[in-house]
Design a protein around this motif. Structure first.
Motif, PDB file in Angstrom:
ATOM      1  N   ARG A  18       0.835  -1.199   0.000  1.00 49.79           N
ATOM      2  CA  ARG A  18       0.000   0.000   0.000  1.00 49.79           C
ATOM      3  C   ARG A  18       0.872   1.251   0.000  1.00 49.79           C
ATOM      4  O   ARG A  18       2.049   1.197   0.368  1.00 49.79           O
ATOM      5  N   GLU A  19       0.282   2.370  -0.396  1.00 48.09           N
ATOM      6  CA  GLU A  19       1.027   3.625  -0.423  1.00 48.09           C
ATOM      7  C   GLU A  19       1.567   3.975   0.961  1.00 48.09           C
ATOM      8  O   GLU A  19       2.701   4.425   1.101  1.00 48.09           O
ATOM      9  N   LYS A  20       0.777   3.727   2.011  1.00 49.00           N
ATOM     10  CA  LYS A  20       1.278   4.046   3.361  1.00 49.00           C
ATOM     11  C   LYS A  20       2.421   3.119   3.771  1.00 49.00           C
ATOM     12  O   LYS A  20       3.301   3.527   4.513  1.00 49.00           O
ATOM     13  N   ARG A  22       4.652   1.963   1.605  1.00 48.68           N
ATOM     14  CA  ARG A  22       5.781   2.520   0.860  1.00 48.68           C
ATOM     15  C   ARG A  22       6.322   3.763   1.568  1.00 48.68           C
ATOM     16  O   ARG A  22       7.532   3.897   1.764  1.00 48.68           O
ATOM     17  N   ASN A  23       5.414   4.664   1.935  1.00 47.36           N
ATOM     18  CA  ASN A  23       5.843   5.912   2.566  1.00 47.36           C
ATOM     19  C   ASN A  23       6.589   5.664   3.876  1.00 47.36           C
ATOM     20  O   ASN A  23       7.569   6.347   4.172  1.00 47.36           O
ATOM     21  N   TYR A  32       8.036   0.234  -4.113  1.00 46.54           N
ATOM     22  CA  TYR A  32       7.498   0.280  -5.475  1.00 46.54           C
ATOM     23  C   TYR A  32       8.593   0.116  -6.526  1.00 46.54           C
ATOM     24  O   TYR A  32       8.346   0.263  -7.708  1.00 46.54           O
TER      25      TYR A  32
END
Length: 77
Positions: A18-20, A22-23, A32
């Motif tokens: 998920r983007e969170k 990755r962040n 990613y």
């Protein structure tokens, strides 16, 4: 054994993160990025299996199996 064409990083592995996720990992590596995930694949699967990653709940078994299969196939792009 399945062929590497059966799994790809872009289509099958990258969407697992998920983007969170990755962040939160960007200061160490990019979830990613194929090269980064390939380099850290053993640590990633180990953290997932131990429940240290992600911090908000365990991955479903099918996602763990997909990641492990991708690793076993040589981490195809």
């Amino acid at each position: 054994m399945p062929s590497p064409a059966e799994l790809s990083f872009e289509r099958d592995i990258k969407p697992l993160f998920r983007e969170k996720d990755r962040n939160s990992m960007l200061s160490f590596f990019d979830l990613y990025d194929h090269a980064d995930v390939s380099k850290h694949a053993d640590a990633i699967i180990g953290s997932l299996l131990a429940g240290r990653m992600p911090c908000d709940g365990a991955w479903p078994e099918d996602q763990l199996e997909k990641l492990q299969k991708w690793i076993d196939l040589g981490k195809p792009a």
